[in-house]
Write a protein that holds these residues in place. Structure first.
Motif, PDB file in Angstrom:
ATOM      1  N   UNK A   1       9.067 -20.271  -8.304  1.00  0.00           N
ATOM      2  CA  UNK A   1       7.833 -19.351  -9.202  1.00  0.00           C
ATOM      3  C   UNK A   1       7.262 -18.862  -7.966  1.00  0.00           C
ATOM      4  N   UNK A   2       6.529 -19.872  -6.365  1.00  0.00           N
ATOM      5  CA  UNK A   2       5.360 -19.004  -5.031  1.00  0.00           C
ATOM      6  C   UNK A   2       6.517 -17.970  -4.719  1.00  0.00           C
ATOM      7  N   UNK A   3       7.976 -17.867  -4.979  1.00  0.00           N
ATOM      8  CA  UNK A   3       9.003 -17.668  -3.792  1.00  0.00           C
ATOM      9  C   UNK A   3       9.184 -15.848  -3.986  1.00  0.00           C
ATOM     10  N   UNK A   4       8.473 -16.012  -5.784  1.00  0.00           N
ATOM     11  CA  UNK A   4       8.403 -14.325  -5.961  1.00  0.00           C
ATOM     12  C   UNK A   4       6.737 -13.897  -5.368  1.00  0.00           C
ATOM     13  N   UNK A   5       5.978 -14.016  -4.750  1.00  0.00           N
ATOM     14  CA  UNK A   5       4.963 -13.732  -4.180  1.00  0.00           C
ATOM     15  C   UNK A   5       4.850 -13.268  -2.752  1.00  0.00           C
ATOM     16  N   UNK A   6       4.247 -13.105  -2.237  1.00  0.00           N
ATOM     17  CA  UNK A   6       3.718 -13.603  -0.645  1.00  0.00           C
ATOM     18  C   UNK A   6       2.271 -13.534  -0.714  1.00  0.00           C
ATOM     19  N   UNK A   7       2.200 -13.965   0.540  1.00  0.00           N
ATOM     20  CA  UNK A   7       0.663 -14.293   0.634  1.00  0.00           C
ATOM     21  C   UNK A   7       0.385 -13.874   2.455  1.00  0.00           C
ATOM     22  N   UNK A   8      -1.194 -12.827   2.531  1.00  0.00           N
ATOM     23  CA  UNK A   8      -1.171 -13.204   3.660  1.00  0.00           C
ATOM     24  C   UNK A   8      -2.141 -15.353   3.825  1.00  0.00           C
ATOM     25  N   UNK A   9      -1.580 -14.784   5.673  1.00  0.00           N
ATOM     26  CA  UNK A   9      -1.831 -16.238   5.804  1.00  0.00           C
ATOM     27  C   UNK A   9      -2.874 -17.157   5.115  1.00  0.00           C
ATOM     28  N   UNK A  10      -4.090 -16.801   5.135  1.00  0.00           N
ATOM     29  CA  UNK A  10      -5.351 -16.893   4.443  1.00  0.00           C
ATOM     30  C   UNK A  10      -5.281 -17.899   2.873  1.00  0.00           C
ATOM     31  N   UNK A  11      -4.943 -16.765   1.815  1.00  0.00           N
ATOM     32  CA  UNK A  11      -4.134 -16.848   0.774  1.00  0.00           C
ATOM     33  C   UNK A  11      -3.168 -18.130   0.583  1.00  0.00           C
ATOM     34  N   UNK A  12      -2.358 -17.933   2.046  1.00  0.00           N
ATOM     35  CA  UNK A  12      -1.695 -19.183   1.452  1.00  0.00           C
ATOM     36  C   UNK A  12      -1.726 -20.333   1.998  1.00  0.00           C
ATOM     37  N   UNK A  13      -3.248 -20.829   3.277  1.00  0.00           N
ATOM     38  CA  UNK A  13      -3.677 -21.850   2.855  1.00  0.00           C
ATOM     39  C   UNK A  13      -4.445 -21.709   2.523  1.00  0.00           C
ATOM     40  N   UNK A  14      -4.927 -21.469   1.942  1.00  0.00           N
ATOM     41  CA  UNK A  14      -6.344 -21.561   0.403  1.00  0.00           C
ATOM     42  C   UNK A  14      -5.524 -21.999  -0.879  1.00  0.00           C
ATOM     43  N   UNK A  15      -4.111 -21.389  -0.831  1.00  0.00           N
ATOM     44  CA  UNK A  15      -3.877 -21.561  -1.958  1.00  0.00           C
ATOM     45  C   UNK A  15      -3.060 -23.095  -1.741  1.00  0.00           C
ATOM     46  N   UNK A  16      -2.753 -23.670  -0.764  1.00  0.00           N
ATOM     47  CA  UNK A  16      -2.231 -24.723  -1.117  1.00  0.00           C
ATOM     48  C   UNK A  16      -3.506 -26.434  -1.245  1.00  0.00           C
ATOM     49  N   UNK A  17      -4.047 -25.756  -0.602  1.00  0.00           N
ATOM     50  CA  UNK A  17      -5.406 -26.988  -0.604  1.00  0.00           C
ATOM     51  C   UNK A  17      -5.824 -26.654  -1.466  1.00  0.00           C
TER      52      UNK A  17
END
Length: 194
Positions: A92-108
């Motif tokens: 499901x995460x392949x369907x969305x793109x995130x800027x780097x800060x959003x990607x970092x926050x998503x994981x954390x």
């Protein structure tokens, strides 16, 4: 009485240390790249892999080490049995793109797969261990990582190209590129193994 308790405590401590030292630690093994073909001097023509002593011996296709080996944990996670790293399997995460800060926050802060809360963005080197260089479009095992269509994935590794850029791994052909943190890309979270 106090002396006996101290001796028992020291014996238990020594036994615990001995048991810990005797347990085999998880050995991080770099997985095989998946590359099995060899090429001529121009790099354009596939040739039989040369034997030791022959010209062009030593290509990646000459070597077999630890084949890529994964375990689907049945909870939205996949464990790499070579590196010990646990990866987010979800397509499901392949369907969305995130800027780097959003990607970092998503994981954390938002990824809680397998009841774990210690997810993070992978380093560039960790992300590259998923690349299967014997495949393209995508260069990843789609049995364990479905829905990955060659997109770029963020890493936590700073790119030297620009202070506001991070390395990405593109699973189209398995190469790394530096990208500005304001661009949208996919994310695959990771957590440390044993």
């Amino acid at each position: 009485m106090h002396f006996e308790r101290t001796i028992k405590w020291l014996l238990l401590l020594a036994l615990a240390l001995l048991l810990d030292w005797s347990l085999p630690a998880f050995a991080y093994r770099l997985p095989d790249s998946g590359q099995t073909k060899c090429y001529d001097i121009l790099g354009s023509e596939i040739v039989p892999c040369p034997a030791p002593g022959q010209s062009y011996y030593g290509q990646d296709g000459n070597y077999r080490s630890h084949p890529m080996n994964y375990q689907d944990n049945g909870d939205g996670t996949v464990t790499d049995l070579n590196t010990g790293l646990m990866w987010e399997k979800s397509d499901s995460q392949n369907q969305y793109t995130r800027i780097w800060r959003e990607a970092d926050n998503y994981c954390k802060y938002y990824c809680h797969l397998g009841l774990h809360k210690d997810w993070r963005l992978p380093t560039q080197a960790e992300l590259l261990t998923l690349v299967h260089f014997g495949r393209t479009n995508p260069a990843i095992n789609t049995t364990y990582f479905p829905g990955c269509y060659g997109e770029r994935y963020w890493s936590a590794t700073q790119s030297q190209q620009h202070p506001d850029s991070k390395w990405q791994v593109q699973f189209n052909g398995g190469f790394s590129v530096g990208a500005n943190e304001s661009l949208g890309s996919c994310v695959r979270c990771v957590r440390d193994g044993p």
